[in-house]
Design a protein around this motif. Structure first.
Motif, short mmCIF file in Angstrom:
data_model
loop_
_atom_site.label_atom_id
_atom_site.label_comp_id
_atom_site.label_asym_id
_atom_site.label_seq_id
_atom_site.Cartn_x
_atom_site.Cartn_y
_atom_site.Cartn_z
N HIS A 180 0.81 -1.22 0.00
CA HIS A 180 0.00 0.00 0.00
C HIS A 180 0.84 1.27 0.00
N ARG A 181 2.09 1.13 0.42
CA ARG A 181 3.01 2.26 0.34
C ARG A 181 3.14 2.70 -1.12
N TRP A 182 3.03 1.76 -2.05
CA TRP A 182 3.05 2.06 -3.48
C TRP A 182 1.66 2.40 -3.99
N LEU A 183 0.68 1.61 -3.56
CA LEU A 183 -0.64 1.74 -4.17
C LEU A 183 -1.33 3.06 -3.81
N LEU A 184 -1.07 3.56 -2.59
CA LEU A 184 -1.71 4.82 -2.21
C LEU A 184 -1.31 5.97 -3.15
N PRO A 185 -0.01 6.22 -3.31
CA PRO A 185 0.33 7.31 -4.25
C PRO A 185 -0.05 6.99 -5.70
N LEU A 186 0.15 5.75 -6.15
CA LEU A 186 -0.19 5.45 -7.54
C LEU A 186 -1.69 5.62 -7.78
N GLY A 187 -2.49 5.28 -6.78
CA GLY A 187 -3.93 5.47 -6.88
C GLY A 187 -4.29 6.95 -6.93
N PHE A 188 -3.67 7.72 -6.07
CA PHE A 188 -3.93 9.16 -6.03
C PHE A 188 -3.55 9.83 -7.35
N TRP A 189 -2.49 9.35 -7.98
CA TRP A 189 -1.97 9.97 -9.20
C TRP A 189 -2.58 9.42 -10.49
N LEU A 190 -3.57 8.55 -10.40
CA LEU A 190 -4.14 7.91 -11.59
C LEU A 190 -4.89 8.92 -12.46
N THR A 191 -4.45 9.09 -13.69
CA THR A 191 -5.13 10.01 -14.62
C THR A 191 -5.33 9.30 -15.96
N ASP A 192 -6.11 9.92 -16.83
CA ASP A 192 -6.30 9.39 -18.18
C ASP A 192 -4.94 9.15 -18.84
N GLU A 193 -4.09 10.16 -18.72
CA GLU A 193 -2.82 10.14 -19.44
C GLU A 193 -1.89 9.03 -18.93
#
Lengths: 107, 255
Positions: B102-115
């Protein structure tokens, strides 16, 4: 105060949509049909954003030549199709759009 | 020959591959900053929205509705609906990131965009065995995020200086970026069916409130793609069977 509420609320629901599917669904085993469906997600979603933006830039259907969004979009699609180069598509499409808008465009 | 994958290498490749999309998002960031402050948000709130929400189209809608005096509850619900597509992206990426903490998934989830989704899913789908594909994902995410912050600030400053910046039509940058992503993907008949149906439904359903038409159109496109895929597969299977039954009598003789 209102602004703070607005931003926190928007941040919460946005994160609430993005994170759970990424983090939780990954721990489950998805049925084959779902995996097949997911392959169509990018094309389906991006088309559904793009096409109305081209055909109805001001909310109603506009297929007159004065619609620069439509003309620029068609030119961009041709460039994308021939070149498969994203950067080239953006540069040429944007230039075509701005030029058309300056010369003939009403929208 | 085996390629040596490294964390750093993946990170910077992610940055590099995201560059065209960053370019497409840039005018959008400027416009958001400018529109938000001319529409009545304070500069701090406009920047705060980019920092904490980080979702282009819903930021536009949020700032726009706020300027029109729409209630905060309605704006938040609208944001939710407009961003529902990210749930589809998340589900699509999930199988590739399930081993991450989750240390990875939290930021990657927050940063998820179309691009970032569009770039990263291609990397994950490549068949090579690189153990660091999430570093590529991270590189793409961080680049999109920092770029968005930078241009939001530029837009906020510009919006306070010049009026009429919003009328330049830079919103077309998003359209042209998405065209550049989608068109090269339209190489199979199911994908074509998907895009045609999504397009038609999106136009017909455009009048639905809260951008619901977007979800309806996306689901219709997905269904169309799957339907055509199924029909083609059945057809191919039947042809193969026919071929086999024609050939089979001679098979024993050949052996």
């Amino acid at each position: 105060m209102n602004e703070l509420l607005l931003i926190l609320g928007m941040a919460l629901v946005t994160f609430g949509v993005r994170y759970p599917m990424l983090a939780i669904i990954g721990r489950l085993r998805l049925p084959d049909t779902a995996l097949r469906a997911l392959r169509y997600v990018p094309v389906a979603v991006l088309t559904a954003i793009t096409v109305p933006a081209m055909l109805m830039p001001e909310g109603t259907m506009d297929i007159r030549p004065g619609n620069s969004y439509l003309i620029g979009g068609i030119i961009a699609a041709l460039v994308a199709w021939r070149s498969k180069n994203l950067l080239l598509t953006i540069v040429v499409g944007m230039a075509a759009f701005l030029a058309w808008r300056a010369v003939v465009g009403s929208v | 020959m085996t390629t040596q994958y490294t964390r750093q290498g993946e990170f910077w490749t992610g940055v590099k591959d995201t560059f065209p999309l960053v370019l497409g998002a840039t005018p959008f960031g400027i416009i958001f900053g400018a529109v938000a402050v001319t529409g009545g948000l304070s500069p701090a709130a406009a920047i705060g929205m980019s920092v904490l929400v980080f979702a282009g189209s819903s930021q536009f809608i949020g700032a726009g509705l706020f300027a029109q005096g729409v209630g905060i509850g309605v704006i938040i619900i609208t944001t939710f609906v407009v961003n529902l597509r990210h749930a589809l992206y998340g589900a699509s990426l999930a199988p590739y990131v399930k081993r991450l903490s989750h240390r990875w998934l939290l930021p990657l989830g927050f940063w998820l965009t179309d691009e970032t989704y569009a770039v990263v899913i291609r990397r994950y789908q490549q068949p090579d065995e690189s153990p660091y594909k999430h570093w590529y994902h991270l590189g793409s995410s961080v680049f999109m995020y920092t770029n968005w912050q930078f241009w939001t600030i530029v837009g906020v400053v510009a919006g306070q200086q010049f009026t009429g910046l919003a009328k330049l039509g830079l919103d077309f940058a998003l359209v042209v970026t998405f065209i550049g992503i989608v068109v090269p993907l339209l190489v199979t008949r199911p994908m074509l069916a998907c895009t045609v149906v999504a397009a038609v439904v999106a136009v017909l359903a455009n009048g639905l409130p809260n951008k619901l038409g977007l979800m309806v159109a996306a689901l219709a496109g997905i269904a169309a793609g799957m339907l055509v895929e199924t029909v083609l597969n059945r057809h191919a299977a039947r042809n193969a069977k026919l071929f086999e039954s024609r050939q089979s009598p001679s098979f024993p003789a050949n052996r």
